[in-house]
Design a protein around this motif. Sequence first.
Motif, PDB file in Angstrom:
ATOM      1  N   ILE A 104      23.043   8.956  31.916  1.00  8.73           N
ATOM      2  CA  ILE A 104      23.823   9.867  32.918  1.00  8.73           C
ATOM      3  C   ILE A 104      22.963  11.014  33.448  1.00  8.73           C
ATOM      4  CG2 ILE A 104      25.041  11.419  31.673  1.00  8.73           C
ATOM      5  CD1 ILE A 104      27.670  10.681  33.055  1.00  8.73           C
ATOM      6  N   GLY A 105      22.511  11.331  32.831  1.00 10.46           N
ATOM      7  CA  GLY A 105      21.769  12.847  32.796  1.00 10.46           C
ATOM      8  C   GLY A 105      21.795  14.110  32.686  1.00 10.46           C
ATOM      9  N   VAL A 106      22.618  14.445  31.791  1.00  8.61           N
ATOM     10  CA  VAL A 106      23.312  15.196  31.452  1.00  8.61           C
ATOM     11  C   VAL A 106      22.707  16.486  30.918  1.00  8.61           C
ATOM     12  CG1 VAL A 106      24.820  16.435  29.499  1.00  8.61           C
ATOM     13  CG2 VAL A 106      25.638  14.071  30.439  1.00  8.61           C
ATOM     14  N   GLU A 107      21.745  16.133  29.874  1.00 11.55           N
ATOM     15  CA  GLU A 107      20.086  17.288  29.709  1.00 11.55           C
ATOM     16  C   GLU A 107      19.118  16.881  30.292  1.00 11.55           C
ATOM     17  OE1 GLU A 107      21.909  15.119  26.617  1.00 11.55           O
ATOM     18  OE2 GLU A 107      21.337  14.109  28.301  1.00 11.55           O
ATOM     19  N   LEU A 108      19.012  16.018  31.841  1.00  5.87           N
ATOM     20  CA  LEU A 108      17.853  16.323  32.930  1.00  5.87           C
ATOM     21  C   LEU A 108      18.297  17.550  33.472  1.00  5.87           C
ATOM     22  CD1 LEU A 108      16.029  13.526  33.499  1.00  5.87           C
ATOM     23  CD2 LEU A 108      16.159  14.660  35.565  1.00  5.87           C
ATOM     24  N   LEU A 109      19.653  16.925  34.071  1.00  3.70           N
ATOM     25  CA  LEU A 109      20.086  18.116  34.757  1.00  3.70           C
ATOM     26  C   LEU A 109      20.268  19.071  34.655  1.00  3.70           C
ATOM     27  CD1 LEU A 109      22.069  15.597  36.686  1.00  3.70           C
ATOM     28  CD2 LEU A 109      20.231  15.788  37.558  1.00  3.70           C
ATOM     29  N   ALA A 110      20.685  20.001  33.137  1.00  4.30           N
ATOM     30  CA  ALA A 110      20.289  20.908  32.929  1.00  4.30           C
ATOM     31  C   ALA A 110      19.593  21.552  33.018  1.00  4.30           C
ATOM     32  CB  ALA A 110      20.672  20.675  31.392  1.00  4.30           C
ATOM     33  N   LYS A 111      17.981  20.860  32.486  1.00  2.00           N
ATOM     34  CA  LYS A 111      17.045  21.238  33.134  1.00  2.00           C
ATOM     35  C   LYS A 111      16.372  21.443  34.357  1.00  2.00           C
ATOM     36  CE  LYS A 111      12.113  21.579  30.900  1.00  2.00           C
ATOM     37  NZ  LYS A 111      11.361  21.489  29.622  1.00  2.00           N
ATOM     38  N   TYR A 112      16.763  20.323  35.086  1.00  3.33           N
ATOM     39  CA  TYR A 112      16.233  19.866  36.195  1.00  3.33           C
ATOM     40  C   TYR A 112      17.718  19.861  37.320  1.00  3.33           C
ATOM     41  CZ  TYR A 112      11.601  19.762  34.160  1.00  3.33           C
ATOM     42  OH  TYR A 112      10.490  19.306  32.840  1.00  3.33           O
ATOM     43  N   PRO A 113      17.911  21.030  37.332  1.00  4.08           N
ATOM     44  CA  PRO A 113      18.880  20.658  38.676  1.00  4.08           C
ATOM     45  C   PRO A 113      18.859  20.090  39.648  1.00  4.08           C
ATOM     46  CG  PRO A 113      19.329  23.205  37.690  1.00  4.08           C
ATOM     47  CD  PRO A 113      17.675  22.283  37.016  1.00  4.08           C
ATOM     48  N   GLY A 114      19.719  19.616  40.448  1.00  2.00           N
ATOM     49  CA  GLY A 114      19.183  18.854  41.870  1.00  2.00           C
ATOM     50  C   GLY A 114      17.547  17.372  42.004  1.00  2.00           C
ATOM     51  N   SER A 115      18.268  17.250  40.819  1.00  2.86           N
ATOM     52  CA  SER A 115      17.059  16.055  40.370  1.00  2.86           C
ATOM     53  C   SER A 115      17.419  14.701  41.236  1.00  2.86           C
ATOM     54  CB  SER A 115      16.745  15.693  38.933  1.00  2.86           C
ATOM     55  OG  SER A 115      15.521  17.116  38.713  1.00  2.86           O
TER      56      SER A 115
END
Length: 122
Positions: free
Chosen positions: A42-53
Amino acid sequence: MPDLTYNPNEREHVNFADTLGTLQGRVAKGTVNKSTANAYYIGVELLAKYPGSKSGGEYFLKMDATGHGSGSSERSKNRLIVKVNSAGGLIEGEAWVWRHDNRIEKLGSGFFTRAKMLRGMV
């Protein structure tokens, strides 16, 4: 944030690149998709660090990194993540590693160069 720079002398980096190539190849062939068990991220951790990815309709797929894991299962706790478009096609040139300690790092171009070898073998 700077991308993680590939170092061919780091075994962990080689493992990440090889896993990336395997995952890319499987996504491109359609053998790994959103319905594949344990592949959707789902990308919760990724999107927290790289918003708009990711944008509308795009999603992430993940795969455990090769190499020695930890715990009784010896399963790697590092995951490689790629982005896929709404039609299930691989979005080239973007990938991240989600490390066992919850660090997310975007992979630099050297990982993709190394990944081409395994991607072609899949």
